[in-house]
Design a protein around this motif. Structure first.
Motif, mmCIF file in Angstrom:
data_model
loop_
_atom_site.group_PDB
_atom_site.id
_atom_site.type_symbol
_atom_site.label_atom_id
_atom_site.label_comp_id
_atom_site.label_asym_id
_atom_site.label_seq_id
_atom_site.Cartn_x
_atom_site.Cartn_y
_atom_site.Cartn_z
ATOM 1 N N MET A 98 -37.453 -13.303 18.045
ATOM 2 C CA MET A 98 -38.027 -13.768 16.789
ATOM 3 C C MET A 98 -39.526 -13.487 16.816
ATOM 4 O O MET A 98 -40.113 -13.330 17.888
ATOM 5 N N MET A 99 -40.148 -13.432 15.645
ATOM 6 C CA MET A 99 -41.599 -13.257 15.611
ATOM 7 C C MET A 99 -42.222 -14.148 14.554
ATOM 8 O O MET A 99 -41.566 -14.584 13.598
ATOM 9 N N VAL B 281 -51.575 -18.784 8.722
ATOM 10 C CA VAL B 281 -50.343 -18.016 8.717
ATOM 11 C C VAL B 281 -49.130 -18.922 8.665
ATOM 12 O O VAL B 281 -49.223 -20.127 8.889
ATOM 13 N N GLY B 282 -47.970 -18.340 8.358
ATOM 14 C CA GLY B 282 -46.811 -19.197 8.220
ATOM 15 C C GLY B 282 -45.488 -18.578 8.573
ATOM 16 O O GLY B 282 -45.203 -17.457 8.202
ATOM 17 N N THR B 283 -44.700 -19.323 9.288
ATOM 18 C CA THR B 283 -43.285 -19.084 9.599
ATOM 19 C C THR B 283 -42.843 -20.278 10.427
ATOM 20 O O THR B 283 -43.608 -20.786 11.235
ATOM 21 N N VAL B 284 -41.619 -20.719 10.220
ATOM 22 C CA VAL B 284 -41.050 -21.787 11.038
ATOM 23 C C VAL B 284 -39.896 -21.178 11.835
ATOM 24 O O VAL B 284 -38.870 -20.819 11.256
ATOM 25 N N ASN B 285 -40.080 -21.019 13.133
ATOM 26 C CA ASN B 285 -39.035 -20.506 14.011
ATOM 27 C C ASN B 285 -38.491 -21.652 14.857
ATOM 28 O O ASN B 285 -39.265 -22.433 15.418
ATOM 29 N N GLU C 287 -37.434 -2.877 17.012
ATOM 30 C CA GLU C 287 -37.852 -2.051 18.142
ATOM 31 C C GLU C 287 -39.060 -2.654 18.850
ATOM 32 O O GLU C 287 -39.162 -2.605 20.088
ATOM 33 N N HIS C 288 -39.975 -3.223 18.082
ATOM 34 C CA HIS C 288 -41.147 -3.884 18.656
ATOM 35 C C HIS C 288 -40.711 -5.048 19.550
ATOM 36 O O HIS C 288 -41.164 -5.186 20.693
ATOM 37 N N LEU C 289 -39.801 -5.868 19.041
ATOM 38 C CA LEU C 289 -39.311 -6.993 19.828
ATOM 39 C C LEU C 289 -38.535 -6.523 21.053
ATOM 40 O O LEU C 289 -38.636 -7.120 22.132
#
Length: 220
Positions: free
Chosen positions: A76-77, A127-131, A58-60
């Motif tokens: 994506m976030m 922080v971490g994430t690979v999109n 919902e945020h996206l």
């Protein structure tokens, strides 16, 4: 690709928007617009470190409603800085990667091991994430699209290992592959197919550059 900023939770956060319009099909693992189907835009939205909202889709969707031109899209976030997105091109394929590697993880971790993604963040969190977003100017069958997700993930993992990270990714990575909706459909998307090989090389280049830049920033 458009970069905008918004104020949220007391921080200035970036959002990347790719506007495709009609005529595209996408496959994605994203919470908003995931699966396979026609999509007209892609968002990669930065969120605060330690993001704990229970309504991410919902945020996206609300961000898409305020920024995107209309129609269905993919959202994506990441808590990584999206203004450091890396782009690589190979034979008509584009790969865009935002790389954050606070907690690289192995896909097959022992059962019961503590999830370091949930560990308390430092005062200045890394922080971490690979999109990853991949764009190819050809049509593909559903099976070929599924194969591209495998190819993209394998290329990402190869890049991380070559950059010196002990892991295949992070526990929150997301991928989106966009292809044309019309035209002769490619049957294969593996790393030795024509278009799969181009995707693999583009993703590898973008993720490796992003991973090396991340290491440089957080090792000094």
């Amino acid at each position: 690709m458009k970069l905008t900023y918004r104020e949220e939770d007391g921080e200035r956060l970036g959002t990347l928007l790719w506007e495709f319009g009609p005529g595209w099909r996408m496959i994605s693992s994203a919470m908003l617009g995931g699966g396979i189907g026609p999509r007209e835009w892609v968002l990669n939205a930065q969120v605060v470190a330690g993001y704990a909202r229970m309504d991410p889709a919902e945020h996206l969707a609300s961000l898409g409603a305020s920024l995107a031109p209309g129609g269905d899209g993919v959202g994506m976030m990441t808590a990584a800085s999206v203004d450091r997105c890396v782009r690589a091109v190979d034979g008509g394929v584009e790969a865009h990667a935002t790389v954050g590697l606070r907690v690289p993880t192995w896909a097959a971790a022992p059962e019961g091991r503590a999830d370091q993604e949930l560990a308390p963040l430092r005062a200045v969190p890394a922080v971490g994430t690979v999109n990853i977003l991949v764009v190819a100017p050809v049509a593909m069958t559903d099976a070929a699209l599924v194969n591209t997700v495998m190819t993209v993930t394998e290329a990402k993992s190869q890049a991380l290992l070559e950059a010196g990270y002990a892991g295949t990714g992070t526990a929150s990575d997301a991928v989106c592959v966009a292809v044309r909706a019309d035209g002769p459909a490619e049957l294969f998307g593996g790393p030795r197919s024509e278009w799969g090989a181009r995707m693999a090389r583009a993703v590898h280049a973008a993720v490796r550059q992003g991973a090396e830049a991340w290491h440089h920033r957080h090792s000094t």
